[in-house]
Design a protein around this motif. Structure first.
Motif, PDB file in Angstrom:
ATOM      1  N   MET A   1      21.726  23.440   8.049  1.00 17.83           N
ATOM      2  CA  MET A   1      22.176  24.646   7.410  1.00 17.83           C
ATOM      3  C   MET A   1      22.709  24.375   6.012  1.00 17.83           C
ATOM      4  O   MET A   1      22.681  25.258   5.184  1.00 17.83           O
ATOM      5  N   GLU A   2      23.206  23.169   5.764  1.00 17.53           N
ATOM      6  CA  GLU A   2      23.769  22.897   4.451  1.00 17.53           C
ATOM      7  C   GLU A   2      22.702  22.952   3.357  1.00 17.53           C
ATOM      8  O   GLU A   2      22.991  23.358   2.234  1.00 17.53           O
ATOM      9  N   THR A   3      21.463  22.586   3.705  1.00 17.94           N
ATOM     10  CA  THR A   3      20.386  22.685   2.718  1.00 17.94           C
ATOM     11  C   THR A   3      20.110  24.143   2.383  1.00 17.94           C
ATOM     12  O   THR A   3      19.955  24.500   1.217  1.00 17.94           O
ATOM     13  N   ALA A   4      20.063  24.998   3.401  1.00 15.22           N
ATOM     14  CA  ALA A   4      19.825  26.428   3.179  1.00 15.22           C
ATOM     15  C   ALA A   4      20.955  27.047   2.361  1.00 15.22           C
ATOM     16  O   ALA A   4      20.709  27.886   1.492  1.00 15.22           O
ATOM     17  N   LYS A   5      22.178  26.642   2.623  1.00 16.42           N
ATOM     18  CA  LYS A   5      23.326  27.206   1.896  1.00 16.42           C
ATOM     19  C   LYS A   5      23.344  26.778   0.428  1.00 16.42           C
ATOM     20  O   LYS A   5      23.887  27.477  -0.415  1.00 16.42           O
ATOM     21  N   SER A   6      22.747  25.623   0.139  1.00 11.95           N
ATOM     22  CA  SER A   6      22.745  25.128  -1.240  1.00 11.95           C
ATOM     23  C   SER A   6      21.668  25.773  -2.100  1.00 11.95           C
ATOM     24  O   SER A   6      21.653  25.585  -3.314  1.00 11.95           O
ATOM     25  N   LYS A   7      20.763  26.548  -1.488  1.00  8.05           N
ATOM     26  CA  LYS A   7      19.671  27.173  -2.224  1.00  8.05           C
ATOM     27  C   LYS A   7      20.022  28.605  -2.604  1.00  8.05           C
ATOM     28  O   LYS A   7      20.691  29.309  -1.856  1.00  8.05           O
ATOM     29  N   ALA A   8      19.542  29.026  -3.747  1.00 11.09           N
ATOM     30  CA  ALA A   8      19.710  30.420  -4.172  1.00 11.09           C
ATOM     31  C   ALA A   8      18.716  31.285  -3.387  1.00 11.09           C
ATOM     32  O   ALA A   8      17.707  30.775  -2.895  1.00 11.09           O
ATOM     33  N   PRO A   9      18.984  32.560  -3.226  1.00 13.00           N
ATOM     34  CA  PRO A   9      18.048  33.436  -2.513  1.00 13.00           C
ATOM     35  C   PRO A   9      16.652  33.381  -3.150  1.00 13.00           C
ATOM     36  O   PRO A   9      16.511  33.521  -4.361  1.00 13.00           O
ATOM     37  N   GLY A  10      15.662  33.099  -2.319  1.00 10.61           N
ATOM     38  CA  GLY A  10      14.289  33.013  -2.800  1.00 10.61           C
ATOM     39  C   GLY A  10      13.896  31.663  -3.372  1.00 10.61           C
ATOM     40  O   GLY A  10      12.733  31.436  -3.685  1.00 10.61           O
ATOM     41  N   GLU A  11      14.849  30.738  -3.516  1.00 12.24           N
ATOM     42  CA  GLU A  11      14.543  29.417  -4.053  1.00 12.24           C
ATOM     43  C   GLU A  11      13.863  28.574  -2.977  1.00 12.24           C
ATOM     44  O   GLU A  11      14.310  28.518  -1.833  1.00 12.24           O
ATOM     45  N   LEU A  12      12.760  27.927  -3.336  1.00  7.34           N
ATOM     46  CA  LEU A  12      12.000  27.133  -2.381  1.00  7.34           C
ATOM     47  C   LEU A  12      12.578  25.737  -2.216  1.00  7.34           C
ATOM     48  O   LEU A  12      13.302  25.236  -3.088  1.00  7.34           O
ATOM     49  N   LEU A  13      12.227  25.104  -1.099  1.00 11.34           N
ATOM     50  CA  LEU A  13      12.632  23.720  -0.867  1.00 11.34           C
ATOM     51  C   LEU A  13      11.866  22.800  -1.808  1.00 11.34           C
ATOM     52  O   LEU A  13      10.712  23.055  -2.138  1.00 11.34           O
ATOM     53  N   ASN A  14      12.499  21.716  -2.205  1.00 14.80           N
ATOM     54  CA  ASN A  14      11.802  20.686  -2.969  1.00 14.80           C
ATOM     55  C   ASN A  14      11.794  19.397  -2.135  1.00 14.80           C
ATOM     56  O   ASN A  14      12.329  19.352  -1.027  1.00 14.80           O
ATOM     57  N   TRP A  15      11.177  18.356  -2.660  1.00 17.61           N
ATOM     58  CA  TRP A  15      11.023  17.120  -1.899  1.00 17.61           C
ATOM     59  C   TRP A  15      12.377  16.519  -1.514  1.00 17.61           C
ATOM     60  O   TRP A  15      12.550  16.018  -0.403  1.00 17.61           O
ATOM     61  N   ASP A  16      13.349  16.581  -2.390  1.00 19.05           N
ATOM     62  CA  ASP A  16      14.685  16.047  -2.077  1.00 19.05           C
ATOM     63  C   ASP A  16      15.318  16.798  -0.906  1.00 19.05           C
ATOM     64  O   ASP A  16      15.960  16.196  -0.046  1.00 19.05           O
ATOM     65  N   ASP A  17      15.136  18.117  -0.869  1.00 18.51           N
ATOM     66  CA  ASP A  17      15.667  18.916   0.240  1.00 18.51           C
ATOM     67  C   ASP A  17      15.045  18.479   1.561  1.00 18.51           C
ATOM     68  O   ASP A  17      15.735  18.322   2.570  1.00 18.51           O
ATOM     69  N   ILE A  18      13.749  18.294   1.547  1.00 21.64           N
ATOM     70  CA  ILE A  18      13.035  17.902   2.775  1.00 21.64           C
ATOM     71  C   ILE A  18      13.508  16.537   3.255  1.00 21.64           C
ATOM     72  O   ILE A  18      13.672  16.312   4.450  1.00 21.64           O
ATOM     73  N   GLN A  19      13.736  15.607   2.326  1.00 24.43           N
ATOM     74  CA  GLN A  19      14.197  14.271   2.690  1.00 24.43           C
ATOM     75  C   GLN A  19      15.568  14.296   3.362  1.00 24.43           C
ATOM     76  O   GLN A  19      15.885  13.431   4.178  1.00 24.43           O
ATOM     77  N   LYS A  20      16.375  15.284   3.039  1.00 22.18           N
ATOM     78  CA  LYS A  20      17.698  15.406   3.640  1.00 22.18           C
ATOM     79  C   LYS A  20      17.653  16.005   5.046  1.00 22.18           C
ATOM     80  O   LYS A  20      18.611  15.895   5.806  1.00 22.18           O
ATOM     81  N   MET A  21      16.549  16.627   5.399  1.00 22.12           N
ATOM     82  CA  MET A  21      16.421  17.330   6.685  1.00 22.12           C
ATOM     83  C   MET A  21      15.776  16.391   7.713  1.00 22.12           C
ATOM     84  O   MET A  21      14.645  16.596   8.150  1.00 22.12           O
ATOM     85  N   LYS A  22      16.479  15.355   8.103  1.00 20.33           N
ATOM     86  CA  LYS A  22      15.931  14.308   8.975  1.00 20.33           C
ATOM     87  C   LYS A  22      15.453  14.849  10.319  1.00 20.33           C
ATOM     88  O   LYS A  22      14.363  14.532  10.770  1.00 20.33           O
ATOM     89  N   TYR A  23      16.239  15.672  10.979  1.00 20.84           N
ATOM     90  CA  TYR A  23      15.852  16.174  12.296  1.00 20.84           C
ATOM     91  C   TYR A  23      14.598  17.039  12.192  1.00 20.84           C
ATOM     92  O   TYR A  23      13.646  16.857  12.937  1.00 20.84           O
ATOM     93  N   SER A  24      14.589  17.970  11.246  1.00 20.97           N
ATOM     94  CA  SER A  24      13.432  18.854  11.081  1.00 20.97           C
ATOM     95  C   SER A  24      12.179  18.052  10.740  1.00 20.97           C
ATOM     96  O   SER A  24      11.094  18.324  11.242  1.00 20.97           O
ATOM     97  N   TRP A  25      12.327  17.062   9.880  1.00 16.31           N
ATOM     98  CA  TRP A  25      11.191  16.232   9.494  1.00 16.31           C
ATOM     99  C   TRP A  25      10.658  15.463  10.700  1.00 16.31           C
ATOM    100  O   TRP A  25       9.454  15.357  10.897  1.00 16.31           O
ATOM    101  N   ASN A  26      11.531  14.936  11.541  1.00 16.74           N
ATOM    102  CA  ASN A  26      11.097  14.222  12.746  1.00 16.74           C
ATOM    103  C   ASN A  26      10.377  15.153  13.716  1.00 16.74           C
ATOM    104  O   ASN A  26       9.409  14.751  14.366  1.00 16.74           O
ATOM    105  N   VAL A  27      10.826  16.396  13.814  1.00 13.39           N
ATOM    106  CA  VAL A  27      10.153  17.367  14.684  1.00 13.39           C
ATOM    107  C   VAL A  27       8.737  17.622  14.166  1.00 13.39           C
ATOM    108  O   VAL A  27       7.775  17.624  14.935  1.00 13.39           O
ATOM    109  N   VAL A  28       8.588  17.821  12.875  1.00 12.98           N
ATOM    110  CA  VAL A  28       7.259  18.047  12.293  1.00 12.98           C
ATOM    111  C   VAL A  28       6.357  16.847  12.542  1.00 12.98           C
ATOM    112  O   VAL A  28       5.199  17.001  12.958  1.00 12.98           O
ATOM    113  N   CYS A  29       6.857  15.648  12.333  1.00 16.64           N
ATOM    114  CA  CYS A  29       6.052  14.443  12.560  1.00 16.64           C
ATOM    115  C   CYS A  29       5.618  14.327  14.017  1.00 16.64           C
ATOM    116  O   CYS A  29       4.486  13.955  14.311  1.00 16.64           O
TER     117      CYS A  29
END
Length: 87
Positions: A1-29
């Motif tokens: 949730m901290e990644t979502a809270k750090s983004k402005a409304p409508g702002e897309l994720l970037n590579w750094d954001d994805i790297q911080k989302m370890k659990y979500s990234w492991n689920v996708v893999c």
């Protein structure tokens, strides 16, 4: 949730954001490992005549390669029935 809270409304994720989302990234893999939607059926053209499991495939024929089960070999992944946290 901290990644979502750090983004402005409508702002897309970037590579750094994805790297911080370890659990979500492991689920996708893990999902891609178990049932890759991109590699389920790949169309290839035979560039030479060849035999495969007793079948003659002439040059120029189109061959559908189903590779989604290749990684489900028990010798490669002994615990394919569940997520073993191997990602």
């Amino acid at each position: 949730m901290e990644t979502a809270k750090s983004k402005a409304p409508g702002e897309l994720l970037n590579w750094d954001d994805i790297q911080k989302m370890k659990y979500s990234w492991n689920v996708v893999c893990e999902v891609l490992r178990v049932a890759s939607p991109l590699l389920q059926d790949t169309l290839r053209e035979a560039i030479v005549d060849f035999m495969f499991n007793g079948f003659y495939i002439p040059k120029g024929w189109k061959v559908v390669v189903y590779s989604s089960g290749d990684h489900k070999s028990l010798s490669e992944a002994p615990s394919i029935a569940g997520c073993g946290g191997a990602v």
